[in-house]
Design a protein around this motif. Structure first.
Motif, PDB file in Angstrom:
ATOM      1  N   MET A 117       0.827  -1.211   0.000  1.00 49.30           N
ATOM      2  CA  MET A 117       0.000   0.000   0.000  1.00 49.30           C
ATOM      3  C   MET A 117       0.858   1.256   0.000  1.00 49.30           C
ATOM      4  SD  MET A 117      -2.893   1.292  -0.466  1.00 49.30           S
ATOM      5  CE  MET A 117      -3.291  -0.371  -0.937  1.00 49.30           C
ATOM      6  N   LYS A 118       1.939   1.272   0.758  1.00 41.56           N
ATOM      7  CA  LYS A 118       2.828   2.440   0.798  1.00 41.56           C
ATOM      8  C   LYS A 118       3.345   2.768  -0.606  1.00 41.56           C
ATOM      9  CE  LYS A 118       7.356   3.836   2.510  1.00 41.56           C
ATOM     10  NZ  LYS A 118       8.551   3.408   3.271  1.00 41.56           N
ATOM     11  N   HIS A 119       3.784   1.760  -1.322  1.00 39.83           N
ATOM     12  CA  HIS A 119       4.342   1.984  -2.659  1.00 39.83           C
ATOM     13  C   HIS A 119       3.252   2.244  -3.698  1.00 39.83           C
ATOM     14  CE1 HIS A 119       8.582   1.447  -1.719  1.00 39.83           C
ATOM     15  NE2 HIS A 119       8.117   0.683  -0.749  1.00 39.83           N
ATOM     16  N   PHE A 120       2.072   1.645  -3.509  1.00 37.23           N
ATOM     17  CA  PHE A 120       0.941   1.926  -4.386  1.00 37.23           C
ATOM     18  C   PHE A 120       0.555   3.404  -4.274  1.00 37.23           C
ATOM     19  CE2 PHE A 120      -3.614   2.443  -5.003  1.00 37.23           C
ATOM     20  CZ  PHE A 120      -3.762   1.951  -6.293  1.00 37.23           C
ATOM     21  N   LEU A 121       0.472   3.904  -3.051  1.00 33.87           N
ATOM     22  CA  LEU A 121       0.129   5.313  -2.838  1.00 33.87           C
ATOM     23  C   LEU A 121       1.187   6.236  -3.438  1.00 33.87           C
ATOM     24  CD1 LEU A 121      -1.194   5.035   0.820  1.00 33.87           C
ATOM     25  CD2 LEU A 121      -2.565   5.453  -1.236  1.00 33.87           C
ATOM     26  N   LEU A 122       2.447   5.836  -3.346  1.00 34.11           N
ATOM     27  CA  LEU A 122       3.523   6.621  -3.969  1.00 34.11           C
ATOM     28  C   LEU A 122       3.347   6.659  -5.482  1.00 34.11           C
ATOM     29  CD1 LEU A 122       6.182   8.182  -3.814  1.00 34.11           C
ATOM     30  CD2 LEU A 122       7.373   5.982  -3.843  1.00 34.11           C
ATOM     31  N   GLU A 123       3.082   5.505  -6.099  1.00 33.51           N
ATOM     32  CA  GLU A 123       2.833   5.454  -7.547  1.00 33.51           C
ATOM     33  C   GLU A 123       1.670   6.372  -7.917  1.00 33.51           C
ATOM     34  OE1 GLU A 123       4.406   3.929 -10.082  1.00 33.51           O
ATOM     35  OE2 GLU A 123       5.855   2.854  -8.847  1.00 33.51           O
ATOM     36  N   ALA A 124       0.587   6.300  -7.146  1.00 33.76           N
ATOM     37  CA  ALA A 124      -0.593   7.121  -7.429  1.00 33.76           C
ATOM     38  C   ALA A 124      -0.264   8.606  -7.357  1.00 33.76           C
ATOM     39  CB  ALA A 124      -1.715   6.768  -6.452  1.00 33.76           C
ATOM     40  N   SER A 125       0.479   9.010  -6.336  1.00 34.32           N
ATOM     41  CA  SER A 125       0.811  10.435  -6.187  1.00 34.32           C
ATOM     42  C   SER A 125       1.723  10.903  -7.317  1.00 34.32           C
ATOM     43  CB  SER A 125       1.427  10.717  -4.824  1.00 34.32           C
ATOM     44  OG  SER A 125       2.701  10.128  -4.705  1.00 34.32           O
ATOM     45  N   LEU A 126       2.667  10.066  -7.740  1.00 31.49           N
ATOM     46  CA  LEU A 126       3.569  10.434  -8.841  1.00 31.49           C
ATOM     47  C   LEU A 126       2.814  10.614 -10.157  1.00 31.49           C
ATOM     48  CD1 LEU A 126       6.628   8.125  -8.066  1.00 31.49           C
ATOM     49  CD2 LEU A 126       6.478  10.606  -7.759  1.00 31.49           C
ATOM     50  N   LEU A 127       1.688   9.933 -10.291  1.00 32.31           N
ATOM     51  CA  LEU A 127       0.879  10.039 -11.510  1.00 32.31           C
ATOM     52  C   LEU A 127      -0.102  11.206 -11.466  1.00 32.31           C
ATOM     53  CD1 LEU A 127       0.153   6.260 -12.099  1.00 32.31           C
ATOM     54  CD2 LEU A 127       1.605   7.755 -13.497  1.00 32.31           C
ATOM     55  N   GLY A 128      -0.120  11.936 -10.355  1.00 30.74           N
ATOM     56  CA  GLY A 128      -0.979  13.110 -10.258  1.00 30.74           C
ATOM     57  C   GLY A 128      -2.321  12.886  -9.589  1.00 30.74           C
ATOM     58  N   TYR A 129      -2.553  11.698  -9.056  1.00 29.69           N
ATOM     59  CA  TYR A 129      -3.796  11.471  -8.312  1.00 29.69           C
ATOM     60  C   TYR A 129      -3.691  12.157  -6.958  1.00 29.69           C
ATOM     61  CZ  TYR A 129      -5.042   8.174 -11.919  1.00 29.69           C
ATOM     62  OH  TYR A 129      -5.350   7.618 -13.135  1.00 29.69           O
ATOM     63  N   SER A 130      -4.818  12.633  -6.439  1.00 33.88           N
ATOM     64  CA  SER A 130      -4.796  13.321  -5.155  1.00 33.88           C
ATOM     65  C   SER A 130      -5.415  12.493  -4.040  1.00 33.88           C
ATOM     66  CB  SER A 130      -5.525  14.659  -5.251  1.00 33.88           C
ATOM     67  OG  SER A 130      -6.902  14.442  -5.505  1.00 33.88           O
ATOM     68  N   GLU A 131      -6.031  11.348  -4.400  1.00 35.39           N
ATOM     69  CA  GLU A 131      -6.637  10.506  -3.380  1.00 35.39           C
ATOM     70  C   GLU A 131      -6.839   9.088  -3.892  1.00 35.39           C
ATOM     71  OE1 GLU A 131     -10.436  12.371  -2.576  1.00 35.39           O
ATOM     72  OE2 GLU A 131     -11.407  11.170  -4.137  1.00 35.39           O
ATOM     73  N   VAL A 132      -6.935   8.172  -2.917  1.00 36.98           N
ATOM     74  CA  VAL A 132      -7.314   6.795  -3.177  1.00 36.98           C
ATOM     75  C   VAL A 132      -8.458   6.484  -2.225  1.00 36.98           C
ATOM     76  CG1 VAL A 132      -6.594   4.364  -3.117  1.00 36.98           C
ATOM     77  CG2 VAL A 132      -4.997   6.119  -3.922  1.00 36.98           C
ATOM     78  N   ARG A 133      -9.488   5.811  -2.751  1.00 36.18           N
ATOM     79  CA  ARG A 133     -10.656   5.458  -1.945  1.00 36.18           C
ATOM     80  C   ARG A 133     -10.795   3.942  -1.866  1.00 36.18           C
ATOM     81  NH1 ARG A 133     -15.348   9.697  -2.383  1.00 36.18           N
ATOM     82  NH2 ARG A 133     -14.147  11.571  -2.827  1.00 36.18           N
ATOM     83  N   VAL A 134     -11.398   3.508  -0.778  1.00 33.84           N
ATOM     84  CA  VAL A 134     -11.662   2.079  -0.581  1.00 33.84           C
ATOM     85  C   VAL A 134     -12.947   1.934   0.229  1.00 33.84           C
ATOM     86  CG1 VAL A 134     -10.257   1.886   1.522  1.00 33.84           C
ATOM     87  CG2 VAL A 134     -10.612  -0.125   0.088  1.00 33.84           C
ATOM     88  N   ASN A 135     -13.686   0.894  -0.054  1.00 32.39           N
ATOM     89  CA  ASN A 135     -14.920   0.590   0.667  1.00 32.39           C
ATOM     90  C   ASN A 135     -14.647  -0.597   1.588  1.00 32.39           C
ATOM     91  OD1 ASN A 135     -17.792   1.072   0.960  1.00 32.39           O
ATOM     92  ND2 ASN A 135     -18.075  -0.918   0.014  1.00 32.39           N
ATOM     93  N   VAL A 136     -14.991  -0.464   2.878  1.00 28.97           N
ATOM     94  CA  VAL A 136     -14.688  -1.497   3.867  1.00 28.97           C
ATOM     95  C   VAL A 136     -15.941  -1.803   4.674  1.00 28.97           C
ATOM     96  CG1 VAL A 136     -13.163  -2.149   5.785  1.00 28.97           C
ATOM     97  CG2 VAL A 136     -12.366  -0.506   4.085  1.00 28.97           C
ATOM     98  N   SER A 137     -16.193  -3.067   4.922  1.00 31.43           N
ATOM     99  CA  SER A 137     -17.307  -3.452   5.774  1.00 31.43           C
ATOM    100  C   SER A 137     -17.051  -2.960   7.197  1.00 31.43           C
ATOM    101  CB  SER A 137     -17.470  -4.970   5.794  1.00 31.43           C
ATOM    102  OG  SER A 137     -18.352  -5.357   6.826  1.00 31.43           O
ATOM    103  N   LEU A 138     -18.086  -2.448   7.826  1.00 33.86           N
ATOM    104  CA  LEU A 138     -17.942  -1.999   9.214  1.00 33.86           C
ATOM    105  C   LEU A 138     -17.684  -3.167  10.159  1.00 33.86           C
ATOM    106  CD1 LEU A 138     -20.640   0.805   9.368  1.00 33.86           C
ATOM    107  CD2 LEU A 138     -18.158   1.070   9.524  1.00 33.86           C
ATOM    108  N   ARG A 139     -17.980  -4.381   9.721  1.00 31.39           N
ATOM    109  CA  ARG A 139     -17.720  -5.566  10.544  1.00 31.39           C
ATOM    110  C   ARG A 139     -16.311  -6.116  10.332  1.00 31.39           C
ATOM    111  NH1 ARG A 139     -22.943  -9.046  11.653  1.00 31.39           N
ATOM    112  NH2 ARG A 139     -24.484  -7.391  11.714  1.00 31.39           N
ATOM    113  N   ASN A 140     -15.584  -5.554   9.391  1.00 35.64           N
ATOM    114  CA  ASN A 140     -14.223  -6.009   9.083  1.00 35.64           C
ATOM    115  C   ASN A 140     -13.232  -5.207   9.927  1.00 35.64           C
ATOM    116  OD1 ASN A 140     -11.743  -6.685   8.015  1.00 35.64           O
ATOM    117  ND2 ASN A 140     -12.293  -6.222   5.901  1.00 35.64           N
ATOM    118  N   TRP A 141     -13.131  -5.571  11.197  1.00 37.73           N
ATOM    119  CA  TRP A 141     -12.296  -4.811  12.116  1.00 37.73           C
ATOM    120  C   TRP A 141     -10.828  -4.818  11.726  1.00 37.73           C
ATOM    121  CZ3 TRP A 141     -14.897  -7.103  17.070  1.00 37.73           C
ATOM    122  CH2 TRP A 141     -16.193  -6.613  17.161  1.00 37.73           C
TER     123      TRP A 141
END
Length: 178
Positions: A117-141
Motif C-alpha cells: 500500500m505504501k508503494h501503491f500510494l507513492l505510484e498514485a501520487s507520482l501520476l498526479g492522483y490526489s486521493e485513493v478510496r476504498v470501501n470497507v465493511s464496518l464488521r471487518n475490524w
C-alpha cells in the motif's frame, strides 16, 4: 489519464497486470481470503477474478480501459501472494478507487500489505492522483485497522443498513488524501 504502470515494485514485491493463465490461481486466493460472509452477508463469487480480468469491476458508466487487476508477487520466489484491483478516475478524475486488495492469509500480519500500500500510494501520487478510496465493511475490524494505519483517515460515507442487527450490514468508504 495516467494509469498505474502495468508493472511496479516495492523492495519485496513485483506488482504487475494479471495474465489470463493466472486467473485460476488468483481465484483460489480470493476464495480462501477473508470471511466476507460475516462482513456483508454474501458468498464469495466463484467467477470474481475471471469477471475482473475480462470485464473489470466498473462503477456505473465506467469503462474497462480504466480498470486494472494486478498480482502481488514475491521477488525472491516469484510466488503470487496477493492481488490489487483498481479503477482510475472515480469518483473524480484525480481519484483512484481500490475495488479490492487481498494478501494471502499465510502472508498476513507481516507488514506485506502495508509495504504494498505504501508503494501503491507513492505510484498514485507520482501520476498526479490526489486521493485513493476504498470501501470497507464496518464488521471487518482487521480491515478497518489496516486501512486506518495506511492513512485512510477521511470518511466520505456510510452505506447499507441503518441499524446493527443480525443479518444487517453496512460499509464505510475511506479516503487517503494528500
Amino acid at each position: 489519464m495516467n494509469l498505474i504502470p502495468s508493472q511496479w515494485s516495492t523492495p519485496t514485491f513485483i506488482c504487475e497486470d494479471m495474465q489470463s493463465f493466472e486467473i485460476g490461481f488468483v481465484q483460489e486466493l480470493y476464495m480462501a481470503s477473508a470471511p466476507v460472509t460475516l462482513w456483508d452477508g454474501k458468498e464469495h463469487d466463484p467467477h470474481y477474478i475471471e469477471l475482473s480480468y475480462h470485464e473489470g469491476i466498473l462503477p456505473e458508466g465506467g469503462v474497462k480501459e480504466r480498470f486494472r487487476i494486478q498480482t502481488v508477487r514475491m521477488k525472491s520466489t516469484e510466488e503470487i501472494i496477493g492481488f490489487v484491483s483498481l479503477y482510475h478516475g472515480y469518483p473524480e478524475g484525480d481519484s483512484l478507487y481500490l475495488a479490492m486488495m487481498c494478501i494471502s492469509g499465510d502472508f498476513q500480519n507481516q507488514g506485506y500489505g502495508q509495504e504494498v500500500m505504501k508503494h501503491f500510494l507513492l505510484e498514485a501520487s507520482l501520476l498526479g492522483y490526489s486521493e485513493v478510496r476504498v470501501n470497507v465493511s464496518l464488521r471487518n475490524w482487521a480491515g478497518l485497522r489496516f486501512w486506518n494505519k495506511s492513512g485512510f483517515n477521511y470518511i466520505s460515507g456510510i452505506f447499507g443498513d441503518k441499524e446493527f442487527a443480525e443479518g444487517k450490514f453496512a460499509d464505510i468508504e475511506l479516503i487517503n488524501r494528500w
